[in-house]
Design a protein around this motif. Structure first.
Motif, PDB file in Angstrom:
ATOM      1  N   LEU A  62       0.814  -1.212   0.000  1.00 58.76           N
ATOM      2  CA  LEU A  62       0.000   0.000   0.000  1.00 58.76           C
ATOM      3  C   LEU A  62       0.851   1.266   0.000  1.00 58.76           C
ATOM      4  N   PHE A  65       1.898   1.702  -3.514  1.00 56.88           N
ATOM      5  CA  PHE A  65       0.753   2.176  -4.288  1.00 56.88           C
ATOM      6  C   PHE A  65       0.516   3.671  -4.048  1.00 56.88           C
ATOM      7  N   SER A  99       0.929   6.452  -6.897  1.00 56.36           N
ATOM      8  CA  SER A  99      -0.297   7.126  -7.328  1.00 56.36           C
ATOM      9  C   SER A  99      -0.165   8.635  -7.197  1.00 56.36           C
ATOM     10  N   ILE A 143      -6.259   6.221  -2.271  1.00 58.25           N
ATOM     11  CA  ILE A 143      -5.240   5.184  -2.083  1.00 58.25           C
ATOM     12  C   ILE A 143      -4.294   5.562  -0.946  1.00 58.25           C
ATOM     13  N   SER A 171      -3.738   3.553   2.479  1.00 55.77           N
ATOM     14  CA  SER A 171      -2.419   3.027   2.840  1.00 55.77           C
ATOM     15  C   SER A 171      -2.091   3.314   4.302  1.00 55.77           C
TER      16      SER A 171
END
Length: 604
Positions: free
Chosen positions: A66, A69, A73, A89, A93
Motif C-alpha cells: 500500500l 501504491f 499514485s 489510495i 495506505s
C-alpha cells in the motif's frame, strides 16, 4: 473463502482493475463533461492506475504494498479523478501501516476512512462525481465486512452499490443531466471494480498480458470516432495544471488556502514527503512561483483545456500539427490554426520549468539579470510526448510533428522515438526536421497548419514542410554577448572583444539548421542599415511573401524592425510576438529576430 487480504489480493485486484479501465477509456473520454469537457478523463484515470501497477509485485506485505501504491499514485496522478483516486489510495495506505495482512473488517474500516481522506483534499467537494460513488461503495463494503467472511462477497456487494450510485450521478449534476451522461470519473472507478469482479471469477490477469502493461495500446476498447463529438461544458480557466512538490515546508491545509485565488477545481493531495497540487488556472507561472517558495517542484504538467475542447468539439482537418515550444507563434494564432505544442524544460539550479508554461518571459529575464548561475534546458520527456500523441491519435487520422532543427536540439530524435510505437502497423505519425528555430520555425508551422485545416493529406503536408523550409530564413540581432559567453556559445575572449568594439552581429541558420554569423556592424544604426540592405536584396531577387518579428522582451525594437520590413515588402507582418525563454537564455533581453518566407527566385 478468503477471510483476509494480503499483497497478492491487492496486486492482482489492481492489475485486473487496470485492464478493465483501459477497456472503457474511450467511453470515459467521450462522456467527459465535468468539471470541463476536455475529453481526457479516461486518459487521466488509466495513467494514474498504470503508475500504481507498473513495477509492483505481489510478493509484499499489505503495508509495503500500500505504501508503494500510495507513493506511485501521488507521483502519477492525472486530472481531477486521478487526484481523487490517488488521495483515496493514500488514505487507505495509512490504515494498513504495520500490517502484513488485513482482516475483512480492517479492510472495510480502511476504505471508509480513505474516503474521508479523499474529501479533505478538495477545496470544494462536488457530489455526483467519483467522490460520491467512492463513498457509497466504501459504506457498502464496510457494512458487508461486519457480517461476511468472504472477500469476494464483500467486493461483489460493494460493486452492486457502486453501479447503482453511478447511474444516479446523472441526476445529481446539472451538466450530466443536460448531456444525458454519467460522470466519467465515476465510470472509471466502477470499471476498476468490474475488473476486480473478473479477477474473483476468472483468476489473475494472464502472465503474457502483465508483461505488456507498459504499452497503453493494450486497450481492447474502441477509440472515439472522428465524427462522434463529445458533449460540451463551460470553460472558466484555460490550463489544467499539476505540480508535485517534494519536501514541502508547508502543510497541505495551509497551502490549499493560499492557492484558492489562483483558479478552481483545486485539489491538494498529500503523501508522506510530497504534496501534489491540481488546479484549473490561467496563470501557471505565478502558481509555480508560489510553490517554489514552499519546496522543490519535481514534476509539472500543464494541459491546455481550450485546445482539448477544440479537438473534441470543433476539430478541423484529419492531420494534427504538432510543434515544440521553440517555435514562435502567438497563442491567438495557435488557437486559430489549432496547433498543438510540446514544451521543452528549462533547468535553473534545482528548479525546473516548462518552457512558456510555468515561467513567463518577464520573470525569466528578471531572474537572468540577477542570478549568477546559468540555466540549461532538457528535451521533452517521452512520457509527456506519449501523453499528447495518445490523445491526438484518438481524434486524428495522422499527426505531423515539426520540431526545432535537429542540428540545434535532440528534440527531433526524441519525437521520432515517441512516434515509433504508433507507426508499427503503418505510418501514422510523421516527424519532419524543420532545420529551423524561433521565428522561422513558427512561420513554417503556421503555413503547414493552415493547409492541414483545409484538409490536406499527411503526404501533402510533409512535402509542403520539406519544400518550404528551403525558403524560410531568420535574421537575429543580439544586444549583448554576455549570455552567449555564460552559456559557452562564445568564448570569453571573443565576447570581451565584441563588447569592447560594440560589435552587433547578424546571426542566421545554415542549410542544416546550425547557427552562423552572416554579417556584423559596429553600431545599432549600422546594424539596421545592413539588415535593410539584406531584405531589399531578398525582395528584389525572390520577394518576401510573409514575415514575422519576434523579440526578447523588447517590443519597441521589434516594432522598429517591423517598420523596416513593412517599407520593403509593402505588407504587414504575420505577427509580432515574444521568443521562448529557452532561446532567450542565450540571446538575452533585447534580442530581435525577423523570420521571412522568401518567394521563388526571380529570373534575371
Amino acid at each position: 473463502m478468503t477471510s483476509s487480504i494480503n499483497g497478492y489480493h491487492l496486486y492482482h485486484s489492481f492489475l485486473a482493475g487496470y485492464i478493465s479501465v483501459l477497456e472503457k477509456k474511450a467511453e470515459m473520454n467521450r462522456i467527459n463533461v465535468f468539471p470541463v469537457a476536455d475529453g481526457d478523463t479516461g486518459n487521466n484515470i488509466t495513467r494514474t492506475i498504470r503508475s500504481v501497477v507498473q513495477g509492483a509485485s505481489s510478493r509484499k506485505s499489505v503495508d509495503i504494498m500500500l505504501k508503494d501504491f500510495a507513493d506511485k499514485s501521488l507521483e502519477g496522478a492525472r486530472g481531477n479523478s486521478g487526484m481523487i483516486l490517488s488521495q483515496f489510495i493514500t488514505g487507505f495506505s495509512r490504515t494498513g501501516r504495520g500490517k502484513s495482512r488485513m482482516t475483512l473488517k480492517e479492510f472495510g474500516h480502511g476504505v471508509n476512512e480513505a474516503v474521508d481522506y479523499a474529501y479533505t483534499a478538495l477545496e470544494e467537494p462536488q457530489e455526483g462525481t467519483i467522490l460520491t460513488v467512492l463513498r457509497i461503495w466504501a459504506n457498502a463494503v464496510y457494512e458487508k465486512s461486519l457480517s461476511e467472511n468472504s472477500f469476494k462477497e464483500v467486493m461483489s456487494h460493494g460493486f452492486e452499490a457502486a453501479k447503482q450510485a453511478l447511474r444516479k450521478t446523472t441526476e445529481q449534476l446539472i451538466v450530466l443531466r443536460d448531456n444525458h451522461v454519467v460522470d466519467a470519473g465515476a465510470l472509471g472507478f466502477v470499471s476498476f471494480l468490474e475488473g476486480i469482479e473478473r479477477f474473483h471469477q476468472k483468476g489473475p490477469v494472464p502472465q503474457k498480458l502483465r508483461k505488456s502493461l507498459k504499452s497503453e495500446t493494450l486497450t481492447a476498447g474502441t477509440v472515439l470516432s472522428h465524427k462522434e463529438k463529445a458533449v460540451s461544458s463551460t470553460l472558466t480557466y484555460r490550463y489544467c495544471t499539476e505540480l508535485l512538490l517534494e519536501n514541502p515546508r508547508i502543510e497541505a491545509s495551509r497551502l490549499r488556502k493560499k492557492l484558492k485565488t489562483y483558479g478552481d477545481s483545486l485539489i491538494v493531495g498529500e503523501g508522506d514527503s510530497r504534496i501534489r497540487v491540481h488546479i484549473h488556472t490561467d496563470d501557471p507561472p505565478s502558481l509555480a512561483a508560489c510553490l517554489n517558495r514552499y519546496g522543490s517542484i519535481i514534476q509539472q504538467k500543464v494541459d491546455d483545456m481550450f485546445r482539448q475542447q477544440q479537438i473534441v468539439n470543433s476539430r478541423r482537418g484529419n492531420v494534427a500539427v504538432v510543434t515544440d515550444s521553440i517555435a514562435d507563434i502567438p497563442l491567438s494564432l495557435q488557437d486559430e490554426l489549432q496547433i498543438h505544442r510540446i514544451p521543452l524544460s528549462l533547468l535553473w539550479g534545482e528548479e525546473e520549468y516548462l518552457d512558456r508554461l510555468t515561467i513567463s518571459p518577464e520573470e525569466f529575464y528578471r531572474q537572468q539579470q540577477i542570478r549568477s548561475d546559468f540555466p540549461g534546458s532538457s528535451l521533452p520527456d517521452l512520457q509527456r510526448i506519449d501523453a499528447l500523441f495518445s490523445y491526438l491519435a484518438e481524434h486524428y487520422d495522422h499527426i505531423l510533428v515539426l520540431p526545432v532543427a535537429s542540428a540545434l536540439s535532440g528534440t527531433f530524435q526524441q519525437m521520432l522515438q515517441g512516434a515509433e510505437p504508433y507507426n508499427r502497423d503503418g505510418k501514422r505519425i510523421a516527424v519532419v526536421d524543420t532545420r529551423l528555430n524561433s521565428a522561422a520555425q513558427g512561420l513554417l508551422v503556421a503555413e503547414v497548419a493552415r493547409e492541414a485545416l483545409k484538409g490536406a493529406s499527411l503526404e501533402e503536408l510533409i512535402s509542403l514542410a520539406e519544400n518550404l523550409r528551403e525558403r524560410v530564413k531568420i535574421y537575429v540581432s543580439l544586444s549583448t554577448f554576455k549570455f552567449m559567453v555564460k552559456g559557452g556559445r562564445v568564448s570569453p575572449l571573443k565576447g570581451f572583444i565584441a563588447t569592447a568594439l560594440n560589435l552587433k552581429p547578424i546571426v542566421t541558420l545554415d542549410e542544416q539548421g546550425r547557427g552562423k554569423a552572416m554579417d556584423k556592424a559596429f553600431s545599432r544604426q549600422g546594424l539596421l542599415k545592413k539588415i535593410t540592405l539584406l531584405l531589399k536584396e531578398t525582395q528584389k531577387t525572390r520577394g518576401i511573401e510573409k514575415y514575422c518579428v519576434v523579440h526578447a522582451l523588447s517590443s519597441d525594437k521589434a516594432e522598429e524592425f517591423a517598420r523596416i520590413v513593412r517599407g520593403i515588402a509593402d505588407r504587414e507582418p504575420e505577427y509580432i510576438t515574444s521568443i521562448s525563454p529557452i532561446v532567450g537564455m542565450h540571446s538575452g533581453k533585447g534580442a530581435v529576430a525577423i523570420g521571412v518566407i522568401e518567394g521563388v527566385r526571380k529570373s534575371s
